[in-house]
Design a protein around this motif. Structure first.
Motif, PDB file in Angstrom:
ATOM      1  N   LYS A  37      23.132  17.224  59.154  1.00 17.27           N
ATOM      2  CA  LYS A  37      22.699  16.230  58.174  1.00 17.27           C
ATOM      3  C   LYS A  37      21.479  16.697  57.391  1.00 17.27           C
ATOM      4  O   LYS A  37      20.806  15.887  56.755  1.00 17.27           O
ATOM      5  N   GLY A  38      21.175  17.986  57.472  1.00 12.27           N
ATOM      6  CA  GLY A  38      20.001  18.514  56.797  1.00 12.27           C
ATOM      7  C   GLY A  38      20.170  18.572  55.296  1.00 12.27           C
ATOM      8  O   GLY A  38      21.265  18.823  54.769  1.00 12.27           O
ATOM      9  N   THR A  39      19.077  18.324  54.586  1.00 15.27           N
ATOM     10  CA  THR A  39      19.023  18.414  53.131  1.00 15.27           C
ATOM     11  C   THR A  39      17.786  19.198  52.742  1.00 15.27           C
ATOM     12  O   THR A  39      17.082  19.745  53.590  1.00 15.27           O
ATOM     13  N   ASP A  40      17.527  19.248  51.441  1.00 17.14           N
ATOM     14  CA  ASP A  40      16.350  19.975  50.978  1.00 17.14           C
ATOM     15  C   ASP A  40      15.058  19.348  51.470  1.00 17.14           C
ATOM     16  O   ASP A  40      14.072  20.050  51.710  1.00 17.14           O
ATOM     17  N   ASP A  41      15.042  18.011  51.601  1.00 17.50           N
ATOM     18  CA  ASP A  41      13.829  17.328  52.041  1.00 17.50           C
ATOM     19  C   ASP A  41      13.903  16.860  53.492  1.00 17.50           C
ATOM     20  O   ASP A  41      13.056  16.087  53.949  1.00 17.50           O
ATOM     21  N   CYS A  42      14.908  17.323  54.238  1.00 15.10           N
ATOM     22  CA  CYS A  42      15.046  16.941  55.639  1.00 15.10           C
ATOM     23  C   CYS A  42      15.729  18.085  56.374  1.00 15.10           C
ATOM     24  O   CYS A  42      16.927  18.329  56.195  1.00 15.10           O
ATOM     25  N   GLN A  43      14.973  18.783  57.202  1.00 15.23           N
ATOM     26  CA  GLN A  43      15.495  19.956  57.880  1.00 15.23           C
ATOM     27  C   GLN A  43      16.197  19.572  59.180  1.00 15.23           C
ATOM     28  O   GLN A  43      15.832  18.585  59.826  1.00 15.23           O
ATOM     29  N   ASP A  44      17.206  20.360  59.561  1.00 12.83           N
ATOM     30  CA  ASP A  44      17.875  20.145  60.843  1.00 12.83           C
ATOM     31  C   ASP A  44      17.576  21.257  61.845  1.00 12.83           C
ATOM     32  O   ASP A  44      17.954  21.154  63.023  1.00 12.83           O
ATOM     33  N   LYS A  45      16.903  22.331  61.405  1.00 12.82           N
ATOM     34  CA  LYS A  45      16.521  23.427  62.285  1.00 12.82           C
ATOM     35  C   LYS A  45      15.014  23.399  62.529  1.00 12.82           C
ATOM     36  O   LYS A  45      14.228  23.171  61.602  1.00 12.82           O
ATOM     37  N   ILE A  46      14.637  23.618  63.773  1.00 14.73           N
ATOM     38  CA  ILE A  46      13.221  23.686  64.139  1.00 14.73           C
ATOM     39  C   ILE A  46      12.879  25.138  64.412  1.00 14.73           C
ATOM     40  O   ILE A  46      13.469  25.770  65.286  1.00 14.73           O
ATOM     41  N   GLN A  47      11.941  25.658  63.655  1.00 10.51           N
ATOM     42  CA  GLN A  47      11.538  27.053  63.799  1.00 10.51           C
ATOM     43  C   GLN A  47      10.328  27.151  64.709  1.00 10.51           C
ATOM     44  O   GLN A  47       9.320  26.477  64.486  1.00 10.51           O
ATOM     45  N   LEU A  48      10.441  27.976  65.723  1.00  7.50           N
ATOM     46  CA  LEU A  48       9.316  28.228  66.622  1.00  7.50           C
ATOM     47  C   LEU A  48       8.703  29.576  66.266  1.00  7.50           C
ATOM     48  O   LEU A  48       9.408  30.592  66.221  1.00  7.50           O
ATOM     49  N   PHE A  49       7.408  29.573  66.008  1.00  3.85           N
ATOM     50  CA  PHE A  49       6.685  30.790  65.672  1.00  3.85           C
ATOM     51  C   PHE A  49       5.850  31.236  66.877  1.00  3.85           C
ATOM     52  O   PHE A  49       5.408  30.410  67.689  1.00  3.85           O
ATOM     53  N   VAL A  50       5.646  32.518  66.956  1.00  2.24           N
ATOM     54  CA  VAL A  50       4.781  33.087  67.997  1.00  2.24           C
ATOM     55  C   VAL A  50       3.570  33.727  67.330  1.00  2.24           C
ATOM     56  O   VAL A  50       3.657  34.249  66.221  1.00  2.24           O
ATOM     57  N   THR A  93       8.218  34.944  63.395  1.00  2.00           N
ATOM     58  CA  THR A  93       9.299  34.141  63.944  1.00  2.00           C
ATOM     59  C   THR A  93       9.658  34.604  65.346  1.00  2.00           C
ATOM     60  O   THR A  93       9.362  35.731  65.750  1.00  2.00           O
ATOM     61  N   SER A  94      10.312  33.721  66.087  1.00  2.00           N
ATOM     62  CA  SER A  94      10.666  34.000  67.479  1.00  2.00           C
ATOM     63  C   SER A  94      12.175  33.900  67.654  1.00  2.00           C
ATOM     64  O   SER A  94      12.879  33.313  66.820  1.00  2.00           O
ATOM     65  N   PRO A  95      12.699  34.430  68.753  1.00  2.00           N
ATOM     66  CA  PRO A  95      14.138  34.305  69.023  1.00  2.00           C
ATOM     67  C   PRO A  95      14.540  32.945  69.585  1.00  2.00           C
ATOM     68  O   PRO A  95      15.722  32.721  69.856  1.00  2.00           O
ATOM     69  N   TYR A  96      13.593  32.029  69.772  1.00  2.00           N
ATOM     70  CA  TYR A  96      13.908  30.702  70.276  1.00  2.00           C
ATOM     71  C   TYR A  96      14.332  29.823  69.105  1.00  2.00           C
ATOM     72  O   TYR A  96      13.528  29.493  68.228  1.00  2.00           O
ATOM     73  N   LYS A  97      15.611  29.443  69.069  1.00  2.00           N
ATOM     74  CA  LYS A  97      16.178  28.687  67.955  1.00  2.00           C
ATOM     75  C   LYS A  97      16.593  27.302  68.451  1.00  2.00           C
ATOM     76  O   LYS A  97      17.307  27.176  69.449  1.00  2.00           O
ATOM     77  N   PHE A  98      16.144  26.256  67.736  1.00  2.00           N
ATOM     78  CA  PHE A  98      16.454  24.890  68.117  1.00  2.00           C
ATOM     79  C   PHE A  98      17.094  24.152  66.942  1.00  2.00           C
ATOM     80  O   PHE A  98      16.877  24.493  65.775  1.00  2.00           O
ATOM     81  N   SER A  99      17.846  23.120  67.279  1.00  2.00           N
ATOM     82  CA  SER A  99      18.345  22.140  66.319  1.00  2.00           C
ATOM     83  C   SER A  99      17.801  20.782  66.712  1.00  2.00           C
ATOM     84  O   SER A  99      17.772  20.431  67.904  1.00  2.00           O
ATOM     85  N   PHE A 100      17.380  20.009  65.729  1.00  2.00           N
ATOM     86  CA  PHE A 100      16.745  18.716  66.012  1.00  2.00           C
ATOM     87  C   PHE A 100      17.740  17.788  66.722  1.00  2.00           C
ATOM     88  O   PHE A 100      18.902  17.661  66.321  1.00  2.00           O
ATOM     89  N   MET A 101      17.269  17.156  67.782  1.00  2.00           N
ATOM     90  CA  MET A 101      18.013  16.184  68.595  1.00  2.00           C
ATOM     91  C   MET A 101      19.166  16.814  69.368  1.00  2.00           C
ATOM     92  O   MET A 101      20.027  16.111  69.889  1.00  2.00           O
ATOM     93  N   LYS A 102      19.195  18.135  69.477  1.00  2.00           N
ATOM     94  CA  LYS A 102      20.230  18.804  70.255  1.00  2.00           C
ATOM     95  C   LYS A 102      19.611  19.274  71.568  1.00  2.00           C
ATOM     96  O   LYS A 102      18.858  20.242  71.604  1.00  2.00           O
ATOM     97  N   LYS A 103      19.962  18.599  72.647  1.00  2.00           N
ATOM     98  CA  LYS A 103      19.423  18.940  73.960  1.00  2.00           C
ATOM     99  C   LYS A 103      20.113  20.187  74.487  1.00  2.00           C
ATOM    100  O   LYS A 103      21.330  20.327  74.409  1.00  2.00           O
TER     101      LYS A 103
END
Length: 383
Positions: A37-50, A93-103
């Motif tokens: 459901k991601g759009t330009d003003d609402c992301q669905d991926k969470i980026q983890l930085f190191v 950037t890190s190799p840990y990749k998340f999606s919002f609300m995805k357990k």
């Protein structure tokens, strides 16, 4: 004259108009939506930085890639501002990749193997062991916030550390160092316990009745664990990952993570730093040391000024007593006495540099003064 004033007024209005929608870099709120459901003003991926790893027991920080951790195949370095560059941050950037609300539970990131018969593997593992002995700390960042490790301390209080260690070490005499004291299972002598698993908890504000689309992150915490992964149904349910002090057999390290999401609408996005600031120790500013340093600087400056004045006064008095015919043979600083009041060739450029230098100097002292009073933003991760 009127045309010049009108032109300046027009430029001012244009600049002010362009600043209405301006946010400071890294301080603008970011909204997150569920996967798909991601759009330009609402992301669905969470980026983890190191960020770089540092230690209170060593003055040398190291970049994340220096240690033999999991690497990102599409590594990118975000543009750092001047403050981050001055503080020596090395964000990537890190190799840990998340999606919002995805357990996710016990997700494998990568696997590393070390063979004692190979010199390169021995060197990489020894470097990790040295990092553990010196208590080097990870620093992870999510949505411009540090991923904190919160644990209980004395008197029932909770301390949130904006970093977590690589691992811990139990000495040959059985003394648990650093983070090894938090787990009774870390009790084997002359053994390194490597934190190869993290349980991450992302806390968010759903945006209900707030007028914005999507959710906003208000906290990111984790708990590091040392796990000897197995091949069963639950590979993350095993004994601690032990690395013997004597590297004689092959060592396999599996990096994993688990992530969950919690909704807490009572935490406002503007107050998401409160739980970190409350737990941090409130150190008092050493005003006596500051004043002592200032007095020493002023005293030494006065001594140097008196020496220069006495030397110049003697030279000038001796110079005035010499006849003009004898004064033609001049040397040293006396040769430039005629150029003191000579106008420079590019006077306007010199005045601009002097003006800018004065402004920078004044703003530096103002910033230091405000820092002493505690007015700096908590968005600075180094404070």
């Amino acid at each position: 004259m009127r045309l010049h004033i009108g032109y300046r007024l027009l430029c001012t209005l244009i600049v002010c108009g362009s600043c209405l929608g301006f946010y400071l870099p890294g301080l603008a709120p970011v909204s997150f939506c569920e996967e798909g459901k991601g759009t330009d003003d609402c992301q669905d991926k969470i980026q983890l930085f190191v960020n770089r790893l540092d230690s209170v027991e060593s003055v040398l920080p190291y970049e994340y890639d220096v240690f033999d951790f999991c690497q990102d195949n599409e590594e990118k370095r975000p543009s750092e501002n001047l403050g981050q560059v001055l503080f020596g941050e090395r964000i990537e950037t890190s190799p840990y990749k998340f999606s919002f609300m995805k357990k996710q539970t016990c997700q494998t990131v990568c696997k590393k193997s070390y063979d004692p018969a190979k010199k390169e593997d021995r060197g990489r593992l020894e470097f990790l062991k040295n990092g553990i002995q010196l208590n080097y700390q990870h620093h992870w960042i999510v949505d411009n916030m540090p991923v904190t490790w919160c644990y209980d301390v004395e008197a029932g209080q909770k301390y949130c550390n904006p970093g977590f260690p690589i691992g811990c070490y139990v000495t040959p005499d059985g003394r648990a160092k650093d983070a090894c004291i938090i787990n009774a299972q870390f009790n084997k002598k002359n053994t390194f316990y490597f934190f190869n698993h993290v349980d991450i908890v992302i806390t968010y504000h759903s945006g209900a009745d707030e007028g914005w689309k999507g959710a906003r992150l208000v906290a990111a915490t984790l708990e590091p664990k040392s796990i000897q992964h197995s091949s069963g149904e639950n590979p993350c349910d095993g004994p601690p990952m032990e690395i013997p002090g004597d590297f004689k057999s092959k060592v396999d390290i599996t990096y994993t993570y688990s992530i969950t999401f919690e909704q807490k609408n009572y935490i406002k996005w503007a107050s998401r730093w409160d739980y970190i600031l409350v737990s941090m120790p409130h150190t008092n500013i050493q005003w006596f040391s500051i004043m002592n340093s200032l007095v020493i600087v002023l005293f030494l400056s006065g001594m140097v000024a008196m020496i220069l004045l006495r030397t110049l006064h003697k030279d000038i008095a001796r110079y005035n007593q010499v006849d003009q015919e004898e004064a033609q043979e001049e040397s040293g600083w006396k040769q430039v006495h005629g150029d003191v009041f000579r106008p420079p060739q590019m006077g306007m450029l010199l005045s601009i540099f002097l003006g800018q230098g004065a402004q920078i100097t004044i703003m530096t002292f103002i910033t230091l003064f405000l820092a002493c009073l505690g007015f700096l933003s908590p968005a600075n991760r180094e404070l």
